[in-house]
Design an enzyme around this catalytic site. Structure first.
Site, PDB file in Angstrom:
ATOM      1  N   TYR A 239     -70.489  12.728   4.998  1.00  0.00           N
ATOM      2  CA  TYR A 239     -70.760  14.043   4.397  1.00  0.00           C
ATOM      3  C   TYR A 239     -70.522  13.998   2.874  1.00  0.00           C
ATOM      4  O   TYR A 239     -71.376  14.421   2.083  1.00  0.00           O
ATOM      5  CB  TYR A 239     -69.859  15.085   5.057  1.00  0.00           C
ATOM      6  CG  TYR A 239     -70.060  16.497   4.584  1.00  0.00           C
ATOM      7  CD1 TYR A 239     -71.153  17.238   5.028  1.00  0.00           C
ATOM      8  CD2 TYR A 239     -69.162  17.101   3.709  1.00  0.00           C
ATOM      9  CE1 TYR A 239     -71.336  18.553   4.601  1.00  0.00           C
ATOM     10  CE2 TYR A 239     -69.341  18.412   3.280  1.00  0.00           C
ATOM     11  CZ  TYR A 239     -70.427  19.130   3.730  1.00  0.00           C
ATOM     12  OH  TYR A 239     -70.613  20.425   3.307  1.00  0.00           O
ATOM     13  N   ALA A 240     -69.359  13.459   2.475  1.00  0.00           N
ATOM     14  CA  ALA A 240     -69.027  13.414   1.042  1.00  0.00           C
ATOM     15  C   ALA A 240     -70.044  12.568   0.279  1.00  0.00           C
ATOM     16  O   ALA A 240     -70.491  12.948  -0.816  1.00  0.00           O
ATOM     17  CB  ALA A 240     -67.615  12.863   0.857  1.00  0.00           C
TER      18      ALA A 240
ATOM     19  N   ILE B 109     -65.591  28.072   2.691  1.00  0.00           N
ATOM     20  CA  ILE B 109     -66.233  29.375   2.818  1.00  0.00           C
ATOM     21  C   ILE B 109     -66.061  29.880   4.252  1.00  0.00           C
ATOM     22  O   ILE B 109     -66.271  29.124   5.217  1.00  0.00           O
ATOM     23  CB  ILE B 109     -67.727  29.292   2.453  1.00  0.00           C
ATOM     24  CG1 ILE B 109     -67.916  28.679   1.045  1.00  0.00           C
ATOM     25  CG2 ILE B 109     -68.388  30.668   2.539  1.00  0.00           C
ATOM     26  CD1 ILE B 109     -67.221  29.391  -0.103  1.00  0.00           C
TER      27      ILE B 109
ATOM     28  N   ASN C 148     -80.446  24.705   1.359  1.00  0.00           N
ATOM     29  CA  ASN C 148     -79.141  25.044   1.929  1.00  0.00           C
ATOM     30  C   ASN C 148     -78.826  24.252   3.200  1.00  0.00           C
ATOM     31  O   ASN C 148     -77.663  24.023   3.508  1.00  0.00           O
ATOM     32  CB  ASN C 148     -79.134  26.552   2.234  1.00  0.00           C
ATOM     33  CG  ASN C 148     -78.003  26.943   3.159  1.00  0.00           C
ATOM     34  OD1 ASN C 148     -76.841  27.025   2.748  1.00  0.00           O
ATOM     35  ND2 ASN C 148     -78.322  27.168   4.433  1.00  0.00           N
TER      36      ASN C 148
ATOM     37  N   SER D  62     -71.256  20.459  -2.065  1.00  0.00           N
ATOM     38  CA  SER D  62     -69.934  20.814  -1.532  1.00  0.00           C
ATOM     39  C   SER D  62     -68.900  20.219  -2.470  1.00  0.00           C
ATOM     40  O   SER D  62     -69.132  19.148  -3.055  1.00  0.00           O
ATOM     41  CB  SER D  62     -69.757  20.230  -0.135  1.00  0.00           C
ATOM     42  OG  SER D  62     -68.381  20.189   0.201  1.00  0.00           O
TER      43      SER D  62
ATOM     44  N   VAL E 138     -86.018  19.574   8.040  1.00  0.00           N
ATOM     45  CA  VAL E 138     -86.197  19.002   6.697  1.00  0.00           C
ATOM     46  C   VAL E 138     -86.128  17.474   6.699  1.00  0.00           C
ATOM     47  O   VAL E 138     -86.529  16.832   5.730  1.00  0.00           O
ATOM     48  CB  VAL E 138     -85.168  19.558   5.673  1.00  0.00           C
ATOM     49  CG1 VAL E 138     -85.306  21.058   5.506  1.00  0.00           C
ATOM     50  CG2 VAL E 138     -83.737  19.192   6.039  1.00  0.00           C
TER      51      VAL E 138
HETATM   52  P1  NAD Z   1     -74.278  26.294   9.142  1.00  0.00           P
HETATM   53  O1  NAD Z   1     -74.081  25.166  10.115  1.00  0.00           O
HETATM   54  O2  NAD Z   1     -73.951  27.686   9.584  1.00  0.00           O
HETATM   55  O3  NAD Z   1     -75.765  26.284   8.561  1.00  0.00           O
HETATM   56  C1  NAD Z   1     -76.491  25.113   8.333  1.00  0.00           C
HETATM   57  C2  NAD Z   1     -77.957  25.432   8.470  1.00  0.00           C
HETATM   58  O4  NAD Z   1     -78.709  24.227   8.302  1.00  0.00           O
HETATM   59  C3  NAD Z   1     -78.332  25.984   9.849  1.00  0.00           C
HETATM   60  O5  NAD Z   1     -79.171  27.093   9.692  1.00  0.00           O
HETATM   61  C4  NAD Z   1     -79.087  24.836  10.505  1.00  0.00           C
HETATM   62  O6  NAD Z   1     -80.070  25.242  11.416  1.00  0.00           O
HETATM   63  C5  NAD Z   1     -79.724  24.177   9.286  1.00  0.00           C
HETATM   64  N1  NAD Z   1     -80.091  22.790   9.570  1.00  0.00           N
HETATM   65  C6  NAD Z   1     -79.332  21.806  10.092  1.00  0.00           C
HETATM   66  N2  NAD Z   1     -80.072  20.680  10.227  1.00  0.00           N
HETATM   67  C7  NAD Z   1     -81.316  20.961   9.768  1.00  0.00           C
HETATM   68  C8  NAD Z   1     -82.522  20.219   9.643  1.00  0.00           C
HETATM   69  N3  NAD Z   1     -82.612  18.943  10.049  1.00  0.00           N
HETATM   70  N4  NAD Z   1     -83.612  20.834   9.139  1.00  0.00           N
HETATM   71  C9  NAD Z   1     -83.561  22.119   8.758  1.00  0.00           C
HETATM   72  N5  NAD Z   1     -82.461  22.883   8.851  1.00  0.00           N
HETATM   73  C10 NAD Z   1     -81.350  22.299   9.358  1.00  0.00           C
HETATM   74  O7  NAD Z   1     -73.412  25.890   7.877  1.00  0.00           O
HETATM   75  P2  NAD Z   1     -72.977  26.690   6.560  1.00  0.00           P
HETATM   76  O8  NAD Z   1     -71.505  26.669   6.526  1.00  0.00           O
HETATM   77  O9  NAD Z   1     -73.684  27.973   6.428  1.00  0.00           O
HETATM   78  O10 NAD Z   1     -73.472  25.650   5.430  1.00  0.00           O
HETATM   79  C11 NAD Z   1     -74.621  25.831   4.615  1.00  0.00           C
HETATM   80  C12 NAD Z   1     -74.602  24.789   3.510  1.00  0.00           C
HETATM   81  O11 NAD Z   1     -73.409  24.947   2.735  1.00  0.00           O
HETATM   82  C13 NAD Z   1     -74.575  23.334   4.029  1.00  0.00           C
HETATM   83  O12 NAD Z   1     -75.359  22.522   3.193  1.00  0.00           O
HETATM   84  C14 NAD Z   1     -73.109  22.956   3.928  1.00  0.00           C
HETATM   85  O13 NAD Z   1     -72.937  21.566   3.794  1.00  0.00           O
HETATM   86  C15 NAD Z   1     -72.715  23.708   2.667  1.00  0.00           C
HETATM   87  N6  NAD Z   1     -71.284  23.982   2.558  1.00  0.00           N
HETATM   88  C16 NAD Z   1     -70.636  24.795   3.432  1.00  0.00           C
HETATM   89  C17 NAD Z   1     -69.270  25.031   3.271  1.00  0.00           C
HETATM   90  C18 NAD Z   1     -68.484  25.943   4.192  1.00  0.00           C
HETATM   91  O14 NAD Z   1     -67.275  26.078   4.001  1.00  0.00           O
HETATM   92  N7  NAD Z   1     -69.100  26.616   5.148  1.00  0.00           N
HETATM   93  C19 NAD Z   1     -68.579  24.416   2.232  1.00  0.00           C
HETATM   94  C20 NAD Z   1     -69.286  23.573   1.364  1.00  0.00           C
HETATM   95  C21 NAD Z   1     -70.635  23.370   1.527  1.00  0.00           C
END
Ligand code: NAD
Length: 246
Positions: free
Chosen positions: A156-157, A189, A91, A143, A65
């Site tokens: 990140y924030a 999460i 996402n 987030s 992306v």
């Molecule tokens: P994850 O690392 O398992 O998944 C992130 C996904 O983003 C992966 O599939 C990865 O391949 C994809 N990605 C990374 N860089 C990319 C790029 N340049 N182009 C396209 N795809 C790309 O993480 P997650 O925990 O499943 O998080 C998903 C979303 O939720 C994120 O935006 C994260 O910031 C947000 N989030 C997660 C949590 C948590 O506790 N896990 C909390 C708050 C927010």
């Protein structure tokens, strides 16, 4: 809970973690899903295999992306194959934590490029398409860190706070076109990410959460599906937190 038959959904980073659960929730609700992945071919193949019962409705595509031309090509492909889509879930997101004084310049830019600029690219092309149909739902995964901003997460924030601002501005621009734009903002999460936390940090995080437990990806997906539904027609520019009361 919701019926998405006849609707097409794009979920970025949709083959693992929270994105995978979001993609699967749409599949079980009858939608056609285009789930994108970045580099992990094996994980993408496994995701496809695990969801083989939905093979007709599932399309897995490689997409970075943060690359403008790649995003432009991706939307041309979607246009020619499906003639458009109704729902976009941004996402994909990354973290590269360190205290600001020690943060590498590249770690700042990498996080901004994926979490904020990448979503600008995705929204730009998505909105052009949705305006033609005068219908669309965009859900951006932010987030609670956009509000809390823990130490070690300046990049990140800031990216997630920027994403909330982008969401609110865009929601106003398209409000009369049948397009809604909202954020779902998860707290902690239980993904692989949190499973690997050292015990001490895990307990410290749990102590901060009023519900005293981590959330799960299904609880995030439920909020995404609500905002993506036709029933959420008067909700736009909002941030729905899924955080156990943080
Ligand atoms: P994850 O690392 O398992 O998944 C992130 C996904 O983003 C992966 O599939 C990865 O391949 C994809 N990605 C990374 N860089 C990319 C790029 N340049 N182009 C396209 N795809 C790309 O993480 P997650 O925990 O499943 O998080 C998903 C979303 O939720 C994120 O935006 C994260 O910031 C947000 N989030 C997660 C949590 C948590 O506790 N896990 C909390 C708050 C927010």
């Amino acid at each position: 809970m919701h019926d998405f038959k006849g609707q097409t959904v794009i979920v970025t980073g949709g083959t693992r973690g929270i994105g995978k659960t979001i993609a699967e929730s749409f599949l079980t609700s009858g939608a056609k899903v285009i789930a994108t992945y970045l580099t992990n071919e094996a994980a993408a193949a496994k995701f496809k295999q695990d969801n083989s019962q939905f093979a007709e409705n599932l399309n897995v595509q490689k997409l970075d992306v943060s690359k403008y031309e790649e995003v432009e090509r991706f939307f041309k492909y979607i246009d020619s194959k499906y003639g458009g889509f109704e729902i976009l879930v941004n996402n994909a997101g990354i973290r590269k934590d360190s205290v600001l004084a020690m943060m590498k310049e590249s770690d700042w830019h990498d996080v901004m490029n994926v979490n904020l600029t990448g979503i600008f690219y995705m929204c730009k092309f998505a909105v052009m398409n949705m305006m033609r149909k005068r219908y669309g739902r965009i859900i951006n995964i932010s987030s609670v860190m956009e509000r809390y901003a823990f130490e070690g997460q300046a990049n990140y924030a800031a990216s997630k706070a920027g994403l909330v601002a982008l969401t609110k501005a865009l929601s106003k621009e398209v409000a009369t076109r049948g397009i809604t734009v909202n954020c779902v903002s998860p707290g902690f999460i239980a993904t692989e990410l949190i499973q690997d936390l050292p015990d001490k940090l895990r307990e410290a995080y749990l102590a901060r959460i009023p519900m005293k437990r981590f959330g799960n990806a299904e609880e995030v997906a439920a909020c995404v599906l609500f905002l993506a539904s036709k029933e959420a027609s008067y909700v736009t520019g909002s941030v729905l937190e899924v955080s156990g009361g943080l």
